[in-house]
Motif scaffolding. Structure first.
Motif, PDB file in Angstrom:
ATOM      1  N   VAL A  15      29.297  56.834  41.579  1.00 52.44           N
ATOM      2  CA  VAL A  15      30.006  56.425  40.358  1.00 52.44           C
ATOM      3  C   VAL A  15      31.427  56.959  40.392  1.00 52.44           C
ATOM      4  O   VAL A  15      32.384  56.292  40.022  1.00 52.44           O
ATOM      5  CB  VAL A  15      29.243  56.918  39.106  1.00 52.44           C
ATOM      6  CG1 VAL A  15      30.073  56.692  37.855  1.00 52.44           C
ATOM      7  CG2 VAL A  15      27.920  56.196  38.979  1.00 52.44           C
ATOM      8  N   GLY A  16      31.582  58.179  40.898  1.00 49.11           N
ATOM      9  CA  GLY A  16      32.914  58.766  41.018  1.00 49.11           C
ATOM     10  C   GLY A  16      33.782  57.974  41.967  1.00 49.11           C
ATOM     11  O   GLY A  16      34.954  57.727  41.709  1.00 49.11           O
ATOM     12  N   ALA A  18      33.579  54.926  42.522  1.00 48.16           N
ATOM     13  CA  ALA A  18      33.948  53.661  41.878  1.00 48.16           C
ATOM     14  C   ALA A  18      35.296  53.787  41.192  1.00 48.16           C
ATOM     15  O   ALA A  18      36.037  52.826  41.056  1.00 48.16           O
ATOM     16  CB  ALA A  18      32.886  53.258  40.859  1.00 48.16           C
ATOM     17  N   GLY A  19      35.627  54.993  40.771  1.00 43.52           N
ATOM     18  CA  GLY A  19      36.911  55.236  40.132  1.00 43.52           C
ATOM     19  C   GLY A  19      38.076  55.052  41.084  1.00 43.52           C
ATOM     20  O   GLY A  19      39.222  54.925  40.672  1.00 43.52           O
ATOM     21  N   CYS A  20      37.803  55.091  42.370  1.00 41.86           N
ATOM     22  CA  CYS A  20      38.869  54.928  43.359  1.00 41.86           C
ATOM     23  C   CYS A  20      39.050  53.458  43.723  1.00 41.86           C
ATOM     24  O   CYS A  20      39.759  53.143  44.666  1.00 41.86           O
ATOM     25  CB  CYS A  20      38.553  55.735  44.615  1.00 41.86           C
ATOM     26  SG  CYS A  20      38.308  57.472  44.264  1.00 41.86           S
ATOM     27  N   GLN A  21      38.377  52.555  43.025  1.00 48.62           N
ATOM     28  CA  GLN A  21      38.480  51.144  43.371  1.00 48.62           C
ATOM     29  C   GLN A  21      39.920  50.652  43.239  1.00 48.62           C
ATOM     30  O   GLN A  21      40.681  51.147  42.421  1.00 48.62           O
ATOM     31  CB  GLN A  21      37.588  50.311  42.462  1.00 48.62           C
ATOM     32  CG  GLN A  21      38.083  50.274  41.021  1.00 48.62           C
ATOM     33  CD  GLN A  21      37.163  49.502  40.124  1.00 48.62           C
ATOM     34  OE1 GLN A  21      36.359  48.754  40.591  1.00 48.62           O
ATOM     35  NE2 GLN A  21      37.296  49.710  38.834  1.00 48.62           N
ATOM     36  N   SER A  22      40.272  49.730  44.071  1.00 46.89           N
ATOM     37  CA  SER A  22      41.624  49.194  44.021  1.00 46.89           C
ATOM     38  C   SER A  22      41.602  47.858  43.288  1.00 46.89           C
ATOM     39  O   SER A  22      40.975  46.917  43.734  1.00 46.89           O
ATOM     40  CB  SER A  22      42.136  49.011  45.445  1.00 46.89           C
ATOM     41  OG  SER A  22      43.350  48.337  45.420  1.00 46.89           O
ATOM     42  N   VAL A  23      42.257  47.794  42.124  1.00 45.55           N
ATOM     43  CA  VAL A  23      42.316  46.545  41.369  1.00 45.55           C
ATOM     44  C   VAL A  23      43.596  45.826  41.767  1.00 45.55           C
ATOM     45  O   VAL A  23      44.681  46.372  41.696  1.00 45.55           O
ATOM     46  CB  VAL A  23      42.292  46.835  39.855  1.00 45.55           C
ATOM     47  CG1 VAL A  23      42.414  45.545  39.074  1.00 45.55           C
ATOM     48  CG2 VAL A  23      41.017  47.566  39.496  1.00 45.55           C
TER      49      VAL A  23
END
Lengths: 216, 210
Positions: A15-16, A18-23
């Motif tokens: 989940v953490g 996921a915070g690094c995902q690039s939008v």
């Protein structure tokens, strides 16, 4: 028990991550040329000089149109690149908006089709080297609005549209759009900036300005 | 949709806190914490060049009240305030966009894992609030987002007299971030991580023991 803890820990890490995902940045329309000529120096108000100060004559609803126009342009930005405010003292202003002659008939703004019952002219001042190698305007930017005879609501709508268009020039779009749907096209038929106007003004405000505003 | 989730989260917080307070026969504690919060990137965008919008490290204040749920567990309701500038960062440097306040309300469940340390799990809501001046030109112009959050933390503590305790907290929280202005521009939502490091002073009406 240990397995459950390990699973919980793994889930937490996932989940953490996921915070690094690039939008991805959204697709914006291609901007139009904002300079009168592609070799001209670029001007926009620097972020260090916000809010941009507008002074408008009290003739008719001119102040209301200026406020509306400034707000329309400000809301095209996401990162505070430009915003403005009306000031009471013209000597403190960066942009002067005048409407010589008698006040236009009072009428509310409507969604009626555009009728050309007014014009606006933005006077872009000359610029000089301020002594430190930096180009700077010699005077404030001046907008002059004029109205002609017509239906009161047509005049009001025209003045609101054209004032917003001229504010676009004062902000640094010294060219016109070739797409008639854009606010920065002439004659002005759009009521507010389009996505192309937005993309153009955003692009302009993300490029280093060559000219600084007038400093009294 | 977000409002319904928020209302649900608040209702859950109230329900869960009301029961243990009654059961613990008025054994309560109050906490005051201070520290700093780091936040991950809120928006990544490209206009001419690529850049990000990210809150600067924010001074943070927090208060909490709670009650034990037995020898090892306790529950608390907390409210934290963090304020810093939202910054645009790119290779040429950074500039401040707008002052940004982040309120976080949480329901925390703590359990002792060592005589001097405890772990924490939290649920709650995060609210972003940008300064009014110039807000219309930012991603916060149409709304001040409120999003559900979950978090984990660890605390190292030490008694300080009979009723006080001092603690060092490390907390991590996670929430979704989106605003109406971003959606209108074509952005999706983004998961944001926040990490708080700080010290807490705690008072309890019962004697502090280990």
């Amino acid at each position: 028990m240990r397995k459950r803890r390990a699973r919980a820990l793994a889930l937490t890490v996932l989940v953490g991550l996921a915070g690094c995902q690039s939008v991805e940045s959204p697709n914006r329309p291609a901007p139009y040329e904002f300079r009168a000529s592609p070799t001209d120096p670029i001007f926009h108000f620097p972020s260090s000089q916000l809010p941009v100060r507008f002074w408008a004559e009290t003739t008719g609803a001119l102040q209301e149109y200026v406020e509306l126009g400034v707000q329309m342009w400000a809301t095209q930005f996401l990162y505070g690149e430009f915003w403005g405010a009306l000031v009471a003292d013209s000597l403190q202003a960066d942009v002067i908006v005048r409407m010589p002659g008698p006040p236009p008939p009072d009428a509310p703004l409507t969604d009626d089709p555009p009728v050309q019952t007014c014009i606006g002219v933005t006077q872009i001042p000359n610029f000089v080297d301020d002594g430190s190698g930096q180009l700077r305007f010699e005077a404030r930017i001046d907008i002059e609005m004029r109205w002609f005879s017509g239906e009161p609501s047509d005049i009001a709508n025209c003045l609101a549209r054209v004032t917003a268009h001229e504010i676009g020039h004062a902000m640094g779009i010294f060219n016109h759009s070739s797409d008639q749907n854009d606010l920065m096209a002439i004659p002005v038929t759009a009521r507010r900036p389009t996505a192309r106007d937005a993309s153009t003004i955003q692009t302009l405000y993300h490029i280093q300005t060559d000219i600084l505003p007038f400093q009294p | 949709m977000a409002d319904r989730r928020t209302r649900l989260a608040v209702a859950l917080c109230v329900a869960l806190t009301a029961v243990p307070v009654t059961a613990a026969h008025a054994q309560v504690f109050a906490e005051f914490g201070t520290g700093a919060t780091w936040s991950s990137i809120l928006v990544r965008d490209t206009i001419v060049d690529g850049f990000t919008a990210q809150p600067a490290i924010a001074p943070t204040l927090g208060i909490a009240v709670g009650t034990p749920l037995g020898p090892k567990y306790e529950v608390a309701v907390g409210l934290a305030w963090a304020r810093s500038d939202l910054q645009q960062k790119q290779t040429e440097g950074s500039r401040d966009i707008i002052p940004l306040t982040v309120w976080t309300g949480t329901l925390d469940l703590r359990w002792r894992i060592l005589p001097w340390a405890s772990a924490q799990a939290s649920i709650g809501a995060v609210k972003y609030s940008a300064a009014d001046e110039g807000r219309q030109a930012t991603l916060f112009r149409n709304d001040q987002p409120l999003e559900p959050t979950v978090g984990l933390g660890v605390r190292v503590d030490h008694p300080l007299g009979r009723h006080f305790l001092v603690a060092l907290d490390l907390e991590w929280g996670l929430h979704r971030f989106r605003t109406q202005a971003l959606s209108e521009t074509g952005f999706g939502s983004r998961i944001v991580n926040r990490v708080f490091l700080g010290a807490t002073l705690r008072w309890s009406n019962a004697e502090t023991t280990r």
